[in-house]
Design an enzyme around this catalytic site. Structure first.
Site: not given
Length: 335
Positions: A167, A180
């Site tokens: 990501s 995250y």
């Protein structure tokens, strides 16, 4: 003289760029090639499984629930798709999936493993529960490591590739995304190290680093419920220090951020497809080039204090934690 040199330099750059573009466009034959994709119940994994099956790849579509709706639809979509039960947090299921795939391949190797399975937890660190940290890390990072280690021998056989979905939050740490971001930084570090280890075997290791897209990970209702549960379970001290007003403002800010999630999911699937099918894939993909990769690369190279200022402004919660309110500070001074 200067103009001639400058013109020659431009020609060289143009030739290199054009040559690189043409090289990247070369694709391999799908004949006899098999791909394992995790997290195929929905989203990127589901779409990639369908896409690769249309291109003639044999796809082992690993699903968290092999009896669920997504798995059922995949079975009906193409005879090239074989659904596999796989919870990436389970050593037992990973080993069983490995034995099944190996038997189905009958001595052949895997062309690619796509570690797509992932979950999200977007909450500030002090009320994000330890169990949430552990769960997200176990799926996003340990799941990637667990599957890669198990299936890597089959990929080495074909001199194929490992493709890990990371990501942009794994390159640029975002406030409110602590759990995250941590897992995605770990995925990037694992992938970069593994790529350098696998060079001697001719195995490519690739990361796909999307921004926020409208998938299950960015589902506003689910994340609101998750935050409410963690907030209710956190200590009285933390809730007192932040205050319910701040918490509600955080949820509103998170909802605003999530509404900017891109609906162009095909951008990620197209990059994943290129990573699987290109004879010379990139080592890193950020969908999309002009709106995400170039701006984010420049931003990541900027000084930390500049990043802190920009991200602090964008992600600023429009309320002050209770412990920083004027009334509370006055009380503390009085004590």
């Amino acid at each position: 003289m200067f103009m001639c040199t400058f013109g020659a330099a431009l020609i060289v750059v143009a030739v290199v760029v054009a040559g690189n573009f043409l090289l990247r466009r070369r694709i391999v034959s799908s004949d006899g090639k098999a791909v394992l994709i995790t997290g195929c119940d929905r989203g990127f994994g589901y779409m990639l499984a369908v896409q690769l099956s249309k291109l003639g790849y044999r796809v082992f579509a690993a699903c968290y629930d092999a009896t669920g709706e997504g798995a059922t639809k995949l079975r009906e979509t193409s005879s090239f798709i074989v659904v596999v039960q796989l919870d990436v947090t389970s050593d037992k299921q990973v080993e069983e999936a490995r034995r099944f795939v190996e038997s189905e391949l009958d001595g052949d190797g895997l062309w690619a493993v796509v570690n797509n399975a992932g979950i999200g937890a977007f909450a500030e660190a002090e009320w994000c529960s330890l169990s949430a940290y552990q769960t997200v890390m176990n799926v996003n990072w340990m799941g990637t490591v667990r599957v890669t280690k198990s299936f890597l021998p089959l990929v080495r056989t074909t001199r194929g590739r490992i493709i890990n979905i990371a990501s942009l939050a794994g390159r640029i740490a975002l406030p409110g995304f602590t759990a995250y971001s941590s897992t995605k930084f770990a995925v990037v570090g694992f992938s970069d190290s593994l790529r350098r280890e696998m060079f001697k075997f001719g195995v490519k290791v690739i990361t796909i680093e999307p921004s926020l897209y409208k998938t299950a990970i960015s589902n506003e209702e689910a994340l609101t419920r998750q935050n409410a549960k963690m907030w209710g379970e956190t200590s009285q001290e933390v809730r007192h220090e932040y205050g319910d007003t701040y918490f509600r403002a955080y949820l509103a800010k998170l909802a605003t951020i999530l509404r900017y999630s891109s609906e162009k999911i095909h951008e990620v699937v197209d990059d994943l497809t290129h990573a699987v099918t290109s004879s010379h894939p990139y080592t890193r993909y950020v969908p999309a080039l002009f709106t995400n990769q170039l701006p984010s690369d420049g931003f990541a190279a900027s000084p930390n204090h500049f990043q802190d200022f920009v991200l602090g402004t964008i992600f600023k919660v429009p309320e002050t934690p209770a412990c920083l309110s004027a009334e509370r500070l006055d009380e503390q001074k009085a004590l």
